[in-house]
Design a protein around this motif. Sequence first.
Motif, PDB file in Angstrom:
ATOM      1  N   ARG A  15      25.527  66.229  21.485  1.00 58.09           N
ATOM      2  CA  ARG A  15      26.417  66.677  20.417  1.00 58.09           C
ATOM      3  C   ARG A  15      26.105  65.934  19.123  1.00 58.09           C
ATOM      4  O   ARG A  15      25.630  64.808  19.132  1.00 58.09           O
ATOM      5  N   GLY A  16      26.375  66.597  18.013  1.00 59.31           N
ATOM      6  CA  GLY A  16      26.166  65.980  16.707  1.00 59.31           C
ATOM      7  C   GLY A  16      24.812  66.266  16.090  1.00 59.31           C
ATOM      8  O   GLY A  16      24.529  65.787  14.990  1.00 59.31           O
ATOM      9  N   PRO A  52      19.042  59.472  14.896  1.00 57.23           N
ATOM     10  CA  PRO A  52      20.177  60.325  15.289  1.00 57.23           C
ATOM     11  C   PRO A  52      21.559  59.715  15.054  1.00 57.23           C
ATOM     12  O   PRO A  52      22.360  59.551  15.979  1.00 57.23           O
ATOM     13  N   ALA A  53      21.855  59.407  13.802  1.00 55.19           N
ATOM     14  CA  ALA A  53      23.188  58.893  13.474  1.00 55.19           C
ATOM     15  C   ALA A  53      24.246  59.915  13.866  1.00 55.19           C
ATOM     16  O   ALA A  53      24.180  61.069  13.478  1.00 55.19           O
ATOM     17  N   GLY A  54      25.207  59.476  14.643  1.00 54.95           N
ATOM     18  CA  GLY A  54      26.289  60.359  15.065  1.00 54.95           C
ATOM     19  C   GLY A  54      25.955  61.247  16.240  1.00 54.95           C
ATOM     20  O   GLY A  54      26.829  61.952  16.747  1.00 54.95           O
ATOM     21  N   VAL A  55      24.704  61.243  16.705  1.00 59.00           N
ATOM     22  CA  VAL A  55      24.316  62.084  17.832  1.00 59.00           C
ATOM     23  C   VAL A  55      24.592  61.323  19.128  1.00 59.00           C
ATOM     24  O   VAL A  55      24.281  60.145  19.244  1.00 59.00           O
ATOM     25  N   ARG A  56      25.193  62.010  20.092  1.00 63.76           N
ATOM     26  CA  ARG A  56      25.532  61.339  21.346  1.00 63.76           C
ATOM     27  C   ARG A  56      25.371  62.294  22.518  1.00 63.76           C
ATOM     28  O   ARG A  56      25.529  63.507  22.381  1.00 63.76           O
ATOM     29  N   ILE A  57      25.022  61.695  23.650  1.00 64.06           N
ATOM     30  CA  ILE A  57      25.005  62.390  24.928  1.00 64.06           C
ATOM     31  C   ILE A  57      26.427  62.306  25.468  1.00 64.06           C
ATOM     32  O   ILE A  57      27.010  61.224  25.522  1.00 64.06           O
ATOM     33  N   ALA A  58      27.003  63.430  25.885  1.00 67.06           N
ATOM     34  CA  ALA A  58      28.411  63.425  26.284  1.00 67.06           C
ATOM     35  C   ALA A  58      28.633  64.321  27.482  1.00 67.06           C
ATOM     36  O   ALA A  58      28.104  65.432  27.550  1.00 67.06           O
ATOM     37  N   PHE A  59      29.415  63.833  28.421  1.00 67.30           N
ATOM     38  CA  PHE A  59      29.788  64.612  29.601  1.00 67.30           C
ATOM     39  C   PHE A  59      30.984  63.944  30.253  1.00 67.30           C
ATOM     40  O   PHE A  59      31.374  62.813  29.887  1.00 67.30           O
ATOM     41  N   ARG A  60      31.560  64.613  31.228  1.00 65.09           N
ATOM     42  CA  ARG A  60      32.683  64.058  31.985  1.00 65.09           C
ATOM     43  C   ARG A  60      32.216  63.851  33.415  1.00 65.09           C
ATOM     44  O   ARG A  60      31.578  64.719  34.017  1.00 65.09           O
ATOM     45  N   SER A  61      32.516  62.670  33.980  1.00 65.54           N
ATOM     46  CA  SER A  61      32.002  62.357  35.312  1.00 65.54           C
ATOM     47  C   SER A  61      32.763  61.178  35.911  1.00 65.54           C
ATOM     48  O   SER A  61      33.390  60.389  35.193  1.00 65.54           O
ATOM     49  N   ALA A  62      32.678  61.081  37.243  1.00 65.67           N
ATOM     50  CA  ALA A  62      33.192  59.912  37.960  1.00 65.67           C
ATOM     51  C   ALA A  62      32.049  58.950  38.294  1.00 65.67           C
ATOM     52  O   ALA A  62      32.152  58.157  39.231  1.00 65.67           O
ATOM     53  N   ALA A  63      30.980  58.990  37.526  1.00 63.15           N
ATOM     54  CA  ALA A  63      29.807  58.156  37.790  1.00 63.15           C
ATOM     55  C   ALA A  63      30.136  56.676  37.661  1.00 63.15           C
ATOM     56  O   ALA A  63      31.008  56.272  36.884  1.00 63.15           O
ATOM     57  N   THR A  64      29.410  55.873  38.425  1.00 61.79           N
ATOM     58  CA  THR A  64      29.452  54.414  38.273  1.00 61.79           C
ATOM     59  C   THR A  64      28.198  53.895  37.586  1.00 61.79           C
ATOM     60  O   THR A  64      28.148  52.728  37.189  1.00 61.79           O
ATOM     61  N   ALA A  65      27.176  54.750  37.442  1.00 62.70           N
ATOM     62  CA  ALA A  65      25.935  54.358  36.773  1.00 62.70           C
ATOM     63  C   ALA A  65      25.329  55.567  36.076  1.00 62.70           C
ATOM     64  O   ALA A  65      25.415  56.694  36.563  1.00 62.70           O
ATOM     65  N   GLU A 202      35.373  65.792  16.264  1.00 63.21           N
ATOM     66  CA  GLU A 202      33.987  65.985  16.703  1.00 63.21           C
ATOM     67  C   GLU A 202      33.069  65.867  15.490  1.00 63.21           C
ATOM     68  O   GLU A 202      33.087  66.707  14.593  1.00 63.21           O
ATOM     69  N   LEU A 203      32.270  64.800  15.437  1.00 61.99           N
ATOM     70  CA  LEU A 203      31.507  64.447  14.243  1.00 61.99           C
ATOM     71  C   LEU A 203      30.108  65.048  14.248  1.00 61.99           C
ATOM     72  O   LEU A 203      29.394  64.984  15.254  1.00 61.99           O
ATOM     73  N   THR A 204      29.701  65.601  13.107  1.00 61.18           N
ATOM     74  CA  THR A 204      28.303  65.849  12.794  1.00 61.18           C
ATOM     75  C   THR A 204      28.004  65.074  11.519  1.00 61.18           C
ATOM     76  O   THR A 204      28.584  65.372  10.460  1.00 61.18           O
ATOM     77  N   ASN A 205      27.129  64.080  11.623  1.00 58.14           N
ATOM     78  CA  ASN A 205      26.879  63.156  10.518  1.00 58.14           C
ATOM     79  C   ASN A 205      25.550  63.503   9.848  1.00 58.14           C
ATOM     80  O   ASN A 205      24.483  63.272  10.411  1.00 58.14           O
ATOM     81  N   LEU A 206      25.624  64.032   8.637  1.00 56.70           N
ATOM     82  CA  LEU A 206      24.441  64.308   7.840  1.00 56.70           C
ATOM     83  C   LEU A 206      24.296  63.241   6.758  1.00 56.70           C
ATOM     84  O   LEU A 206      24.130  63.534   5.572  1.00 56.70           O
ATOM     85  N   GLY A 207      24.371  61.976   7.183  1.00 59.11           N
ATOM     86  CA  GLY A 207      24.103  60.862   6.287  1.00 59.11           C
ATOM     87  C   GLY A 207      22.629  60.513   6.374  1.00 59.11           C
ATOM     88  O   GLY A 207      22.118  60.237   7.455  1.00 59.11           O
TER      89      GLY A 207
END
Length: 388
Positions: A15-16, A52-65, A202-207
């Motif tokens: 995202r971003g 990639p300022a403001g760009v992130r990998i995002a998901f929902r999970s019960a992961a421990t690693a 929800e950020l999209t950073n065009l800096g």
Amino acid sequence: MSGWFDIPVSERTVRGAIELEETDSGTLPHRLPRWALEQVGDDRLSMSETQPAGVRIAFRSAATAVEVDVRATRVVYPGLPPRPVGLHDLLVDGRLVAQASAGTATTMSVDMATGRVDTEAGEMATLRFDGLPGRAEDIEVWLPHNETTEIVAIRADAAIEPVDLSGRRRWLHHGSSISQGSNAGSPSLTWPARTATATGVELTNLGFGGNALLDPCVARVMRDTPADLISVEIGINLVNADLMRLRAFGPAVHGFLDTIRDGHPDTPLTVVSSICCPIHEQTPGPGAFDLAALAVGEVRFRATGDPAETSAGKLTLQVIRDRLADIVAQRRRHDPALHHVNGLDLYGPADVAELPLPDALHPDAAGHRRIAERFGALAFGPGGPFAG
């Protein structure tokens, strides 16, 4: 890998970014499309938009690693102090819980005198984040704001699902290296990232470092990017690049805003003037390195223009702030969704005395925190243009 789940690299999990480029070895997030870069033809912008300022990998999970394979590219300038290595921030439900850097990277050595670039290829690096809670939560890996990062693969030790974005407003921001995050502690601690996390948008950073220059193609990208909230930081790069005079500045701002409005006619749009920067408050650009500081191993900037030339139309931060306030006031007669934030209300002369700009141009980590807190209050707080 047994017991691990491969996470697809796609717009659902990254995202971003404006575009995702499929390369021979992975996926490269872009914050501007290729056609815009071709129109500008500036190497610094081309480098900055892949950081990639403001760009992130995002998901929902019960992961421990979680593991992320990346190929990083770092820029070094021989003769200058080393630049900070890029950090990856792991956030769980908005809380920063871990950080990691790529142990190896491709390096681009740029000779400031000749412009020659020597590249030394690096290997892929694996970032591992352990000790996560193991219950279903939103997990984000914010990519470095200061080094190009190609995503090769993502894995977790539990199944994932997309983050629920329903009801989350989309904030599109454009600005200078200060917006990109120069001198911030890490990618989730730049002032736009802090603000976005604190306000749940929800950020999209065009800096873009050195490149908040009212480029028409950037306005068209903003016009065509979905957004519920829009802000543009205008000022410092126009001064330190000594790019235009006052006669051109006003129409350029109007044209930039007109283009954004073509795609977002009623979206709350906030024009943000520059924070306090004493070297350019009353002295025009161009900006330059302070050679005396470099001689003792410090990076500082100075203004090289003549204050007397403001009468001939050369721009200073004071001139730009006054003109921006007039432009917003004029346009608000027919555009009530347009707003103005004075950068001195985010970081003013008193803040310079308390939290000096370490290189005379960019705020430090504490400065980014202060700007985020104040922008959050002014823009997102009660009565603000972005109030919920």
